[in-house]
Scaffold this active site. Sequence first.
Site, mmCIF file in Angstrom:
data_model
loop_
_atom_site.group_PDB
_atom_site.id
_atom_site.type_symbol
_atom_site.label_atom_id
_atom_site.label_comp_id
_atom_site.label_asym_id
_atom_site.label_seq_id
_atom_site.Cartn_x
_atom_site.Cartn_y
_atom_site.Cartn_z
ATOM 1 N N ARG A 125 -37.291 -64.208 78.478
ATOM 2 C CA ARG A 125 -36.121 -64.815 77.806
ATOM 3 C C ARG A 125 -36.414 -66.185 77.229
ATOM 4 O O ARG A 125 -35.518 -66.997 77.036
ATOM 5 C CB ARG A 125 -34.921 -64.906 78.753
ATOM 6 C CG ARG A 125 -34.421 -63.558 79.183
ATOM 7 C CD ARG A 125 -32.996 -63.616 79.702
ATOM 8 N NE ARG A 125 -32.613 -62.286 80.126
ATOM 9 C CZ ARG A 125 -32.996 -61.752 81.284
ATOM 10 N NH1 ARG A 125 -33.713 -62.441 82.148
ATOM 11 N NH2 ARG A 125 -32.640 -60.525 81.580
ATOM 12 N N LYS A 147 -40.069 -71.965 62.883
ATOM 13 C CA LYS A 147 -39.909 -70.544 62.543
ATOM 14 C C LYS A 147 -41.036 -69.754 63.186
ATOM 15 O O LYS A 147 -42.204 -70.091 63.002
ATOM 16 C CB LYS A 147 -40.019 -70.351 61.032
ATOM 17 C CG LYS A 147 -38.763 -70.629 60.256
ATOM 18 C CD LYS A 147 -38.977 -70.017 58.879
ATOM 19 C CE LYS A 147 -38.040 -70.550 57.841
ATOM 20 N NZ LYS A 147 -38.413 -70.039 56.510
ATOM 21 N N GLU A 189 -50.128 -75.928 49.620
ATOM 22 C CA GLU A 189 -48.894 -76.326 50.313
ATOM 23 C C GLU A 189 -48.811 -77.857 50.444
ATOM 24 O O GLU A 189 -47.727 -78.435 50.451
ATOM 25 C CB GLU A 189 -48.785 -75.662 51.688
ATOM 26 C CG GLU A 189 -48.745 -74.123 51.657
ATOM 27 C CD GLU A 189 -47.409 -73.513 51.202
ATOM 28 O OE1 GLU A 189 -46.461 -74.262 50.874
ATOM 29 O OE2 GLU A 189 -47.332 -72.261 51.156
ATOM 30 N N LYS A 231 -42.114 -82.225 56.242
ATOM 31 C CA LYS A 231 -41.551 -80.905 56.550
ATOM 32 C C LYS A 231 -40.549 -81.027 57.687
ATOM 33 O O LYS A 231 -39.458 -80.462 57.625
ATOM 34 C CB LYS A 231 -42.635 -79.892 56.886
ATOM 35 C CG LYS A 231 -41.992 -78.570 57.281
ATOM 36 C CD LYS A 231 -42.745 -77.323 56.960
ATOM 37 C CE LYS A 231 -41.832 -76.126 57.264
ATOM 38 N NZ LYS A 231 -42.573 -74.907 57.551
ATOM 39 N N GLU A 241 -31.797 -73.190 56.922
ATOM 40 C CA GLU A 241 -32.017 -72.858 55.527
ATOM 41 C C GLU A 241 -30.741 -72.743 54.705
ATOM 42 O O GLU A 241 -30.644 -71.935 53.800
ATOM 43 C CB GLU A 241 -32.799 -71.549 55.436
ATOM 44 C CG GLU A 241 -33.917 -71.648 54.436
ATOM 45 C CD GLU A 241 -35.045 -70.643 54.683
ATOM 46 O OE1 GLU A 241 -35.789 -70.433 53.729
ATOM 47 O OE2 GLU A 241 -35.176 -70.107 55.778
ATOM 48 N N ARG A 245 -33.575 -76.962 52.900
ATOM 49 C CA ARG A 245 -34.854 -76.357 53.241
ATOM 50 C C ARG A 245 -35.377 -75.464 52.114
ATOM 51 O O ARG A 245 -36.562 -75.189 52.021
ATOM 52 C CB ARG A 245 -34.710 -75.556 54.546
ATOM 53 C CG ARG A 245 -36.030 -75.117 55.127
ATOM 54 C CD ARG A 245 -35.862 -74.608 56.549
ATOM 55 N NE ARG A 245 -37.160 -74.186 57.078
ATOM 56 C CZ ARG A 245 -37.441 -74.055 58.369
ATOM 57 N NH1 ARG A 245 -36.528 -74.297 59.270
ATOM 58 N NH2 ARG A 245 -38.629 -73.675 58.752
ATOM 59 N N ASN A 249 -39.435 -73.905 49.194
ATOM 60 C CA ASN A 249 -39.840 -72.681 48.505
ATOM 61 C C ASN A 249 -40.246 -72.921 47.056
ATOM 62 O O ASN A 249 -40.383 -71.975 46.282
ATOM 63 C CB ASN A 249 -38.707 -71.656 48.547
ATOM 64 C CG ASN A 249 -38.657 -70.965 49.889
ATOM 65 O OD1 ASN A 249 -39.693 -70.651 50.481
ATOM 66 N ND2 ASN A 249 -37.464 -70.760 50.394
ATOM 67 N N HIS A 252 -42.490 -70.531 45.183
ATOM 68 C CA HIS A 252 -42.598 -69.318 45.990
ATOM 69 C C HIS A 252 -41.904 -68.101 45.385
ATOM 70 O O HIS A 252 -42.165 -66.985 45.813
ATOM 71 C CB HIS A 252 -42.077 -69.571 47.409
ATOM 72 C CG HIS A 252 -43.062 -70.303 48.272
ATOM 73 N ND1 HIS A 252 -43.552 -71.551 47.930
ATOM 74 C CD2 HIS A 252 -43.673 -69.977 49.444
ATOM 75 C CE1 HIS A 252 -44.404 -71.944 48.871
ATOM 76 N NE2 HIS A 252 -44.500 -71.007 49.795
ATOM 77 N N HIS A 256 -44.225 -65.032 45.806
ATOM 78 C CA HIS A 256 -43.905 -63.849 46.604
ATOM 79 C C HIS A 256 -43.959 -62.587 45.745
ATOM 80 O O HIS A 256 -44.422 -61.535 46.195
ATOM 81 C CB HIS A 256 -42.525 -63.988 47.245
ATOM 82 C CG HIS A 256 -42.496 -64.996 48.363
ATOM 83 N ND1 HIS A 256 -41.381 -65.738 48.657
ATOM 84 C CD2 HIS A 256 -43.461 -65.397 49.233
ATOM 85 C CE1 HIS A 256 -41.653 -66.558 49.678
ATOM 86 N NE2 HIS A 256 -42.915 -66.367 50.034
ATOM 87 N N HIS A 269 -52.091 -66.647 50.047
ATOM 88 C CA HIS A 269 -50.750 -67.182 49.833
ATOM 89 C C HIS A 269 -50.777 -68.483 49.016
ATOM 90 O O HIS A 269 -50.033 -68.638 48.048
ATOM 91 C CB HIS A 269 -50.070 -67.401 51.181
ATOM 92 C CG HIS A 269 -48.714 -68.012 51.070
ATOM 93 N ND1 HIS A 269 -47.651 -67.344 50.494
ATOM 94 C CD2 HIS A 269 -48.243 -69.232 51.426
ATOM 95 C CE1 HIS A 269 -46.588 -68.133 50.511
ATOM 96 N NE2 HIS A 269 -46.921 -69.289 51.080
#
Length: 372
Positions: A125, A147, A189, A231, A241, A245, A249, A252, A256, A269
């Site tokens: 948990r 994340k 990045e 960040k 988000e 946030r 992106n 991106h 993506h 990436h």
Amino acid sequence: MMRFGVEVPAAEGLRRYPVIVGSRALDELPRILSRPGGPSRLHVVSDRRVWARWGRRIGAVLSKAQLPWASSVVPAGERSKSARTLAKLWRDLVQAGCDRRSWVLAFGGGMVGDLAGFAAASALRGIEFIQVPTTLLAMVDASVGGKTGINLPEGKNLVGAFHQPRAVVMDLDLLRTLPPREMRSGWAEVIKTAAICDARLFASIEARRAALLARDPESLARVVAACARIKAGVVRRDEREAGLRMILNFGHTLAHALEAARGYGGLLHGEAVAIGMVFAARLGELAGASRHGTAERLERLIDAFGLPTRLPKVPWRPLLDAMKRDKKRGPAGLRWVLLRRLGAAQVSDAVGWSAAEAALESFAGAGRPERA
Ligand SMILES: NC(=O)c1ccc[n+]([C@@H]2O[C@H](COP(=O)([O-])OP(=O)(O)OC[C@H]3O[C@@H](n4cnc5c(N)ncnc54)[C@H](O)[C@@H]3O)[C@@H](O)[C@H]2O)c1
Ligand SMILES: [Zn+2]
């Protein structure tokens, strides 16, 4: 060595944890682990490549912490970020004797960080974890923000949790063995972070380019620390988000789509992000949202770090379709992150789909992608 605290939202309110950046930062681990409230035992998660190069080094450091510890080493590569590997980690943790006072230590790139972080968030948990990122991308991006998660056959990062680490230890010496292409991917990045948030950082990357490319520890430490701080600052103001946030992106949307249209594999990436940033910066100028010259200066820096700036061969229809499916859709169409100028980004709903498509056509220009 640079030490600072970052403060991020967590279930119990704001959580503050230390970030340590520098050469030999790993040597700080025993001290962190033996503080009051530290772990009763440790479970290290890594991948085979990282373990082959650095397993003995971290083993030697951990032996100084006088803690019982064990490790799980998973195959390198994105395919290990799976439900199957996660289930194996849960069982490894239990079989190794972990309890609620045990901590997980993620020792690897973003793949390991996401996987091990989610194992920690879910096993028993939820137990605490520490991030020890070993790629530039993981240092400046993946290890900060909380994340964690895994991929499904249906798509990337579809299962996960927000789970903040107790500490992040960024030892720049680990980057010595990182292949140049992986290093470049991380630079994308870094450049993104400066471009959206910090004009001074952007200028200092331009000025210290040679030292950075030579992996000079002091220059690296400054830039890596700045990115981690930025960040964390963005995340702190917007963990889930809801808005801010989203600027992370930048570049991106196209990235993506490129990754999806090329079936993940052709491009790293960061390489896809590099191309996506050049496009988004141009789109910003076309839409009248950005100061003139922004795109050119950004493109020059991206190119100076050896990253691609042009659309590669890619089937055109699937690319457009993938872009249309982008999750950052607003009510009126795609939602773009645009630069107002270097160091300042904004989210815009004002670019219509046909304008974006036309811009992409012109971006494709001479090196027009295959039309499938
Ligand atoms: N959680 C987040 O906020 C976040 C943000 C960005 C990316 N990510 C995730 O991060 C992952 C990508 O991270 P990545 O680029 O670090 O990839 P990665 O973890 O797969 O590492 C890339 C490759 O480099 C190798 N490697 C790592 N460290 C090394 C070292 N020091 N020396 C030699 N080889 C080394 C790895 O074994 C791997 O083969 C993706 O799964 C992505 O979804 C997460
Ligand atoms: Zn990214």
